[in-house]
Enzyme design. Structure first.
Site, PDB file in Angstrom:
ATOM      1  N   HIS A 182      42.490  42.021  32.807  1.00 59.44           N
ATOM      2  CA  HIS A 182      43.249  41.755  34.034  1.00 59.44           C
ATOM      3  C   HIS A 182      44.674  42.317  33.926  1.00 59.44           C
ATOM      4  O   HIS A 182      45.350  42.085  32.926  1.00 59.44           O
ATOM      5  CB  HIS A 182      43.307  40.236  34.275  1.00 59.44           C
TER       6      HIS A 182
HETATM    7 CA    CA Z   1      41.756  45.674  35.129  1.00 58.23          CA
END
Ligand code: CA
Ligand code: TV7
Ligand code: ZN
Length: 390
Positions: A182
């Site tokens: 992320h």
């Molecule tokens: Ca990513």
């Protein structure tokens, strides 16, 4: 020569500094700046350098890095030395700034950070000054670094610095992140503005996969007074996603985002740990599948800043980034899938010596992303885009 020529009607700039590649995080650490050497060797052997403007990245200045980071943190980064890892009197500050196993202190750390950051700042300025339409810095993309702390192998957030440069000229910038992790640092940096739309595709498992953020429903703090509400989009995925599904999902989501948000420029983080066979990753993408996302973003025809990111199986990282360079200069069809005899360190690409080994088949991971799940992701994100519009 093998016929790689400049692309028609647009300019690509390449930003690199060989001094970056010489840094070592430590013996067993998965981050290997040396993967940039392999990437460069492939790009040179294929003759792709004839098609780009080549720039030696300069080090970002302290002041440039302070556009995002605090002076406190940068002061520490500038003066800390490897011996401090052991020294008791430094341990409090080490903990405060999150240095340790993931983010070790190694020789030349500040030099390393300022050089990869300088590359991204330079690349963004080339776009803003209209001296390039696409600008590439494979040494950048270190998306986890926070304002006052290191995180996940990242110390200075060059992506944030690059976006800040683009925002001097463009009212709206879109950030796309295909690293398997992320893009939390970039998301958080622009949490409170509607001038940046961040979109990260990543493996999500809150308790078992770093950094544990980026669930489908986290779209930015939604106080009525926050203009940045709904301007963070997250595409949480499970193990084993394959080329076809990933590309369809990517096009569906990015297509809708661009249509709705109408960005003036795009920053694309191409973390190669989303490839199959990655030492830290768990997806099943091939070099061609990963590259198709880059090709799609290129078709949007917007000023494009391309950065690297993760990628822990160096031979495959370099395959992907060399292939993606060829896409960006419009020469993918002129590249021999057999790695040229003339490549330095060619032994790293055996036994197949192919630019496109079947990564998805070499380490089988069950695909835990049902069609139903992927359809839900697309429809939820389209709904979130309606909220963003207000
Ligand atoms: Ca990513
Ligand atoms: C952008 N995964 C960065 C991705 C950063 C991932 C992590 C390691 C790791 C670190 C090592 C090491 C490792 C085999 C893998 C919760 C912990 C577990 C440290 C050992 N081997 C990017 C960061 C992630 C360091 N961190 O997005 C030295 O794996 O999961 C964690 C955190 C605590 C710290 N320990 C790991 O791709 C560039 N680290 C071997 C030696
Ligand atoms: Zn990663």
């Amino acid at each position: 020569h093998n016929g790689i020529t400049r692309p028609q009607g647009y300019t690509v700039s390449w930003h690199a500094n060989p001094a970056v590649e010489a840094h070592h995080f430590g013996q067993s650490h998965p981050m290997k700046p040396w993967r940039l050497v392999l990437t460069k060797e492939l790009v040179l052997a294929y003759g792709m350098h004839h098609a780009m403007d080549l720039y030696l990245s300069r080090a970002a200045t302290f002041e440039e890095m302070a556009d995002f980071h605090t002076e406190d943190y940068l002061d520490f980064l500038r003066q800390v030395i490897p011996a401090d890892m052991e020294a008791a009197e430094q341990s409090e500050r080490m903990a405060k700034y999150n240095f340790g196993d993931d983010c070790p202190i190694f020789d030349g750390l500040y030099n390393y950070c300022s050089l990869y950051s300088g590359g991204t700042v330079d690349a963004a300025r080339k776009l803003v000054n209209n001296q390039a339409d696409i600008a590439i810095n494979w040494s950048g993309g270190l998306h986890h670094a926070k304002k006052t702390e290191a995180s996940g192998f990242c110390y200075v957030n060059d992506v944030v610095l690059g976006i800040l440069q683009l925002l001097r000229f463009h009212p709206r910038v879109m950030y796309i992140d295909i690293d398997v992790h992320h893009g939390d640092g970039v998301e958080q940096a622009f949490w409170s503005t509607d001038r940046v739309l961040t979109v990260s595709f990543h493996k999500f498992d809150r308790d078992n996969f770093f950094p544990g953020t980026g669930s489908l429903d986290s779209t930015g703090p939604s106080h009525p007074s926050n203009p940045g509400a709904h301007h963070a989009l997250n595409v949480p995925l499970n193990d084993g996603i394959e080329d076809g599904d990933y590309l369809q999902l990517f096009k569906d989501i990015i297509g809708s985002c661009v249509e709705t948000y109408q960005p003036g420029a795009i920053v694309l983080q191409c973390g190669a740990d989303s490839l199959g066979c990655d030492r830290l990753g768990c997806f099943s993408l091939n070099v061609t599948g990963h590259g198709s996302c880059v090709a799609y973003v290129k078709t949007l025809g917007l000023p494009l800043l391309v950065v690297g990111g993760g990628g822990y199986t160096p031979r495959n990282v370099s395959r992907a980034w060399a292939h993606e360079t060829s896409i960006l200069i419009d020469a993918a069809d002129k590249i021999d899938p057999n790695i040229p005899e003339t490549v330095t360190f060619r032994n790293h690409f055996g036994p197949d010596y192919s630019l496109f080994p079947p990564l998805s088949e070499m380490r089988k991971i069950e695909n835990k992303n049902s069609k139903q799940y992927l359809a839900t992701l697309v429809s939820t994100i389209r709904e979130q885009l309606r909220y963003m519009q207000g």
